[in-house]
Design a protein around this motif. Structure first.
Motif, PDB file in Angstrom:
ATOM      1  N   PRO A 101       0.810  -1.222   0.000  1.00 35.64           N
ATOM      2  CA  PRO A 101       0.000   0.000   0.000  1.00 35.64           C
ATOM      3  C   PRO A 101       0.843   1.271   0.000  1.00 35.64           C
ATOM      4  CG  PRO A 101      -0.013  -1.009   2.165  1.00 35.64           C
ATOM      5  CD  PRO A 101       0.683  -1.975   1.261  1.00 35.64           C
ATOM      6  N   ARG A 102       0.304   2.291  -0.667  1.00 32.98           N
ATOM      7  CA  ARG A 102       0.969   3.594  -0.707  1.00 32.98           C
ATOM      8  C   ARG A 102       0.826   4.322   0.628  1.00 32.98           C
ATOM      9  NH1 ARG A 102      -2.145   5.603  -6.004  1.00 32.98           N
ATOM     10  NH2 ARG A 102      -3.588   4.059  -5.137  1.00 32.98           N
ATOM     11  N   PRO A 103       1.913   4.839   1.185  1.00 34.53           N
ATOM     12  CA  PRO A 103       1.788   5.708   2.362  1.00 34.53           C
ATOM     13  C   PRO A 103       0.932   6.931   2.029  1.00 34.53           C
ATOM     14  CG  PRO A 103       4.062   5.018   2.064  1.00 34.53           C
ATOM     15  CD  PRO A 103       3.320   4.595   0.827  1.00 34.53           C
ATOM     16  N   GLY A 104       0.015   7.257   2.914  1.00 30.41           N
ATOM     17  CA  GLY A 104      -0.814   8.436   2.709  1.00 30.41           C
ATOM     18  C   GLY A 104      -2.032   8.211   1.850  1.00 30.41           C
ATOM     19  N   HIS A 105      -2.197   7.008   1.287  1.00 30.40           N
ATOM     20  CA  HIS A 105      -3.338   6.720   0.412  1.00 30.40           C
ATOM     21  C   HIS A 105      -4.292   5.747   1.114  1.00 30.40           C
ATOM     22  CE1 HIS A 105      -5.610   6.069  -3.292  1.00 30.40           C
ATOM     23  NE2 HIS A 105      -4.936   7.073  -3.819  1.00 30.40           N
ATOM     24  N   ALA A 106      -5.463   5.543   0.517  1.00 25.45           N
ATOM     25  CA  ALA A 106      -6.485   4.681   1.110  1.00 25.45           C
ATOM     26  C   ALA A 106      -6.271   3.204   0.803  1.00 25.45           C
ATOM     27  CB  ALA A 106      -7.864   5.104   0.614  1.00 25.45           C
ATOM     28  N   ASP A 107      -5.187   2.840   0.107  1.00 23.60           N
ATOM     29  CA  ASP A 107      -4.975   1.448  -0.301  1.00 23.60           C
ATOM     30  C   ASP A 107      -5.124   0.466   0.864  1.00 23.60           C
ATOM     31  OD1 ASP A 107      -4.340   2.482  -2.795  1.00 23.60           O
ATOM     32  OD2 ASP A 107      -2.180   2.405  -2.452  1.00 23.60           O
ATOM     33  N   TYR A 108      -4.382   0.714   1.943  1.00 19.73           N
ATOM     34  CA  TYR A 108      -4.374  -0.221   3.065  1.00 19.73           C
ATOM     35  C   TYR A 108      -5.749  -0.298   3.733  1.00 19.73           C
ATOM     36  CZ  TYR A 108      -3.516  -2.201   7.663  1.00 19.73           C
ATOM     37  OH  TYR A 108      -3.599  -2.967   8.797  1.00 19.73           O
ATOM     38  N   ALA A 109      -6.338   0.844   4.030  1.00 24.56           N
ATOM     39  CA  ALA A 109      -7.638   0.861   4.703  1.00 24.56           C
ATOM     40  C   ALA A 109      -8.699   0.161   3.859  1.00 24.56           C
ATOM     41  CB  ALA A 109      -8.048   2.297   5.006  1.00 24.56           C
ATOM     42  N   ALA A 110      -8.667   0.373   2.530  1.00 20.16           N
ATOM     43  CA  ALA A 110      -9.649  -0.253   1.642  1.00 20.16           C
ATOM     44  C   ALA A 110      -9.462  -1.766   1.585  1.00 20.16           C
ATOM     45  CB  ALA A 110      -9.534   0.346   0.242  1.00 20.16           C
ATOM     46  N   ALA A 118     -10.776  -4.904  -2.835  1.00 23.77           N
ATOM     47  CA  ALA A 118     -10.890  -3.525  -3.332  1.00 23.77           C
ATOM     48  C   ALA A 118     -10.177  -3.367  -4.673  1.00 23.77           C
ATOM     49  CB  ALA A 118     -10.297  -2.558  -2.310  1.00 23.77           C
ATOM     50  N   ASP A 119     -10.773  -2.590  -5.559  1.00 22.32           N
ATOM     51  CA  ASP A 119     -10.147  -2.264  -6.848  1.00 22.32           C
ATOM     52  C   ASP A 119      -9.246  -1.055  -6.625  1.00 22.32           C
ATOM     53  OD1 ASP A 119      -9.393  -1.669  -9.408  1.00 22.32           O
ATOM     54  OD2 ASP A 119     -11.426  -1.403 -10.196  1.00 22.32           O
ATOM     55  N   LEU A 120      -7.937  -1.287  -6.596  1.00 24.07           N
ATOM     56  CA  LEU A 120      -6.987  -0.218  -6.297  1.00 24.07           C
ATOM     57  C   LEU A 120      -6.346   0.380  -7.543  1.00 24.07           C
ATOM     58  CD1 LEU A 120      -5.227  -1.797  -3.191  1.00 24.07           C
ATOM     59  CD2 LEU A 120      -7.193  -0.260  -3.262  1.00 24.07           C
ATOM     60  N   GLY A 124      -8.855   3.439  -7.577  1.00 24.93           N
ATOM     61  CA  GLY A 124     -10.209   2.908  -7.482  1.00 24.93           C
ATOM     62  C   GLY A 124     -11.255   3.973  -7.236  1.00 24.93           C
ATOM     63  N   HIS A 125     -12.123   3.723  -6.243  1.00 22.44           N
ATOM     64  CA  HIS A 125     -13.195   4.667  -5.930  1.00 22.44           C
ATOM     65  C   HIS A 125     -12.701   5.835  -5.081  1.00 22.44           C
ATOM     66  CE1 HIS A 125     -17.435   5.721  -5.777  1.00 22.44           C
ATOM     67  NE2 HIS A 125     -17.349   5.894  -4.467  1.00 22.44           N
ATOM     68  N   PHE A 126     -11.441   5.770  -4.659  1.00 23.37           N
ATOM     69  CA  PHE A 126     -10.862   6.847  -3.850  1.00 23.37           C
ATOM     70  C   PHE A 126     -10.087   7.847  -4.712  1.00 23.37           C
ATOM     71  CE2 PHE A 126     -11.275   3.104  -1.220  1.00 23.37           C
ATOM     72  CZ  PHE A 126     -11.900   3.592  -0.081  1.00 23.37           C
ATOM     73  N   SER A 127     -10.067   7.632  -6.006  1.00 26.32           N
ATOM     74  CA  SER A 127      -9.252   8.432  -6.918  1.00 26.32           C
ATOM     75  C   SER A 127      -9.859   9.805  -7.184  1.00 26.32           C
ATOM     76  CB  SER A 127      -9.102   7.681  -8.249  1.00 26.32           C
ATOM     77  OG  SER A 127      -8.539   8.502  -9.238  1.00 26.32           O
ATOM     78  N   GLY A 128      -8.980  10.757  -7.507  1.00 22.02           N
ATOM     79  CA  GLY A 128      -9.442  12.057  -7.968  1.00 22.02           C
ATOM     80  C   GLY A 128     -10.234  11.970  -9.253  1.00 22.02           C
ATOM     81  N   ARG A 129     -10.175  10.830  -9.938  1.00 22.65           N
ATOM     82  CA  ARG A 129     -10.982  10.621 -11.147  1.00 22.65           C
ATOM     83  C   ARG A 129     -12.466  10.760 -10.852  1.00 22.65           C
ATOM     84  NH1 ARG A 129     -11.614  11.569 -16.088  1.00 22.65           N
ATOM     85  NH2 ARG A 129     -12.640  10.002 -17.352  1.00 22.65           N
ATOM     86  N   LEU A 130     -12.856  10.459  -9.612  1.00 24.62           N
ATOM     87  CA  LEU A 130     -14.270  10.542  -9.240  1.00 24.62           C
ATOM     88  C   LEU A 130     -14.770  11.983  -9.156  1.00 24.62           C
ATOM     89  CD1 LEU A 130     -15.988   7.951  -8.714  1.00 24.62           C
ATOM     90  CD2 LEU A 130     -13.535   7.582  -8.576  1.00 24.62           C
ATOM     91  N   THR A 131     -13.841  12.947  -9.234  1.00 21.76           N
ATOM     92  CA  THR A 131     -14.290  14.347  -9.251  1.00 21.76           C
ATOM     93  C   THR A 131     -14.838  14.749 -10.615  1.00 21.76           C
ATOM     94  OG1 THR A 131     -12.064  15.165  -9.782  1.00 21.76           O
ATOM     95  CG2 THR A 131     -12.655  14.993  -7.449  1.00 21.76           C
ATOM     96  N   ALA A 132     -14.600  13.938 -11.648  1.00 20.58           N
ATOM     97  CA  ALA A 132     -15.159  14.248 -12.970  1.00 20.58           C
ATOM     98  C   ALA A 132     -16.691  14.202 -12.943  1.00 20.58           C
ATOM     99  CB  ALA A 132     -14.585  13.312 -14.035  1.00 20.58           C
ATOM    100  N   LEU A 317       1.977  -6.914   2.326  1.00 19.58           N
ATOM    101  CA  LEU A 317       0.901  -7.514   3.104  1.00 19.58           C
ATOM    102  C   LEU A 317       0.964  -9.037   3.062  1.00 19.58           C
ATOM    103  CD1 LEU A 317      -2.059  -5.172   2.099  1.00 19.58           C
ATOM    104  CD2 LEU A 317      -0.516  -4.981   4.045  1.00 19.58           C
ATOM    105  N   SER A 318       1.382  -9.593   1.922  1.00 17.67           N
ATOM    106  CA  SER A 318       1.431 -11.053   1.794  1.00 17.67           C
ATOM    107  C   SER A 318       2.630 -11.646   2.534  1.00 17.67           C
ATOM    108  CB  SER A 318       1.482 -11.457   0.320  1.00 17.67           C
ATOM    109  OG  SER A 318       2.675 -10.955  -0.298  1.00 17.67           O
ATOM    110  N   ARG A 319       3.767 -10.966   2.482  1.00 15.24           N
ATOM    111  CA  ARG A 319       4.984 -11.497   3.098  1.00 15.24           C
ATOM    112  C   ARG A 319       5.167 -11.025   4.541  1.00 15.24           C
ATOM    113  NH1 ARG A 319       6.848  -9.497  -1.781  1.00 15.24           N
ATOM    114  NH2 ARG A 319       8.078  -7.884  -0.705  1.00 15.24           N
TER     115      ARG A 319
END
Length: 371
Positions: A101-110, A118-120, A124-132, A317-319
């Motif tokens: 997961p990226r530090p500072g991003h929602a990857d881990y929490a999602a 989660a589609d990362l 995913g759904h946390f992206s700035g793309r959703l502001t369109a 996360l896997s290792r």
């Protein structure tokens, strides 16, 4: 997932950054409201990626396709649904994020919340793309508000520690349009040049930088809103915090007002051409959650983009062991730049919802016809 807001006008955002499309549903728009598609396209272009050297290189046309609720340029009263197809996604750039997961991003929490499903891709759904799709709804709301004499405008107030000048006490729509027409939406070109140089610097260093956006709504009549949890600040703050990367919202003098005496922060009432106004606007046009008739003034703080090329410490996360992560792909070195129309959009949606709740009549095609 609670990706919706509003009481009378219920706005729902859906989709993922690298899915087939992102979209919006606006439920509660009255029938017969005229929507200018060309004006909407022009508003959408202000947020679209790939338009200048200070934003992501991802290129999307961002032309909405209306599936329902709009016919021959008029709202039908049905839920208005629009989608925007994702045409320039590069999902391979995000293959590592499901495990690291990226530090500072929602990857881990999602990943934790949705048990690894989660589609990362692209955030995913946390992206700035959703502001369109937010800008589709907001662009429509802005047009409807303008016919009620209410205009919403914003500018890039700061990048890092570099500040633009603030909007004047009583800005006019011409100023809003002038700022919106600029590739770099600031009031002071010299400040804008320094901001550009800073954004270019952090981009070369594989880093990112935060910023703030100031937004003002003019023409909102006094008496709109409710106290406490139904107030204008409450409704706006809830929606504005839904914009990806937003970490702070303030109204009027905001946090600066907490360091002042009341004698300096209070806004004296005055009479201007027979109307009650205030000599200053530290309250930001809102008193007790209700509009005062002065411009509604708010500022939004946006954090630096978490996706940066510099090596960052994470974990596999896997290792279950430390891992180093460097992000490839295309990202905004300063998300605040393209957030300017997004803040306008969300502000317009909330204000339109408040007008509908108050029963303020809107100008429909039928009511616009003079006998």
């Amino acid at each position: 997932m609670s990706s919706d807001f509003g009481k009378i006008l219920k706005t729902t955002i859906f989709g993922q950054s690298h899915g087939k499309a992102v979209g919006v549903v606006m439920d509660g728009l009255p029938a017969g409201l005229s929507i200018d598609r060309e004006a909407l396209y022009a508003f959408m272009a202000r947020r679209a990626p790939g338009r200048n050297p200070w934003s992501t290189a991802r290129r999307e046309t961002d032309r909405p396709v209306f599936l329902s609720g709009l016919r021959d340029g008029l709202t039908t009263g049905d839920p208005l649904c629009a989608i925007i197809e994702n045409q320039d996604a590069r999902s391979d750039d995000y293959a590592l994020l499901a495990d690291t997961p990226r530090p500072g991003h929602a990857d881990y929490a999602a990943q934790i919340k949705w048990k690894g499903q989660a589609d990362l891709r692209g955030g995913g759904h946390f992206s700035g793309r959703l502001t369109a799709p937010l800008c589709v709804a907001g662009g429509i709301a802005r047009q409807i508000l303008a016919r009620c004499g209410i205009e919403v405008g914003a500018h890039l107030a700061s990048v890092g520690e570099i500040e633009d000048e603030a909007f004047p006490l009583n800005p006019n729509p011409d100023l809003f349009r002038a700022v919106a027409a600029r590739t770099f939406p600031v009031l002071d070109d010299a400040a804008g040049d320094r901001m550009k140089a800073l954004i270019e610097l952090v981009a070369r260093e594989g880093d990112s930088i935060g910023g703030t956006v100031e937004c003002v709504a003019i023409g909102l009549p006094a008496g709109i809103g409710s106290p406490m949890f139904g107030g204008i600040e409450t409704r706006l703050a809830q929606a504005l915090f839904g914009i990806p990367a937003v970490k702070g919202v303030e109204f009027g003098s905001g946090f600066a007002g907490s360091a002042r005496r009341g004698s300096r922060n209070n806004d004296p009432f005055v009479l201007e051409a027979g109307e009650i106004r205030t000599a200053s606007n530290h309250a930001g046009g809102i008193l007790g959650g209700i509009s005062s008739g002065m411009p509604v003034v708010l500022r939004v703080a946006l954090k630096p983009t978490p996706s940066i090329a510099q090596p960052q410490q994470s974990v596999s996360l896997s290792r279950q062991e430390p891992a180093e992560l460097s992000i490839t792909g295309r990202h905004d070195p300063c998300v605040a730049l393209r957030a300017v129309p997004v803040v306008e959009a969300v502000t317009a949606i909330v204000l339109l919802d408040l007008l509908l709740e108050e029963g303020v009549p809107l100008l429909t095609a039928e009511s616009a016809v003079t006998p």
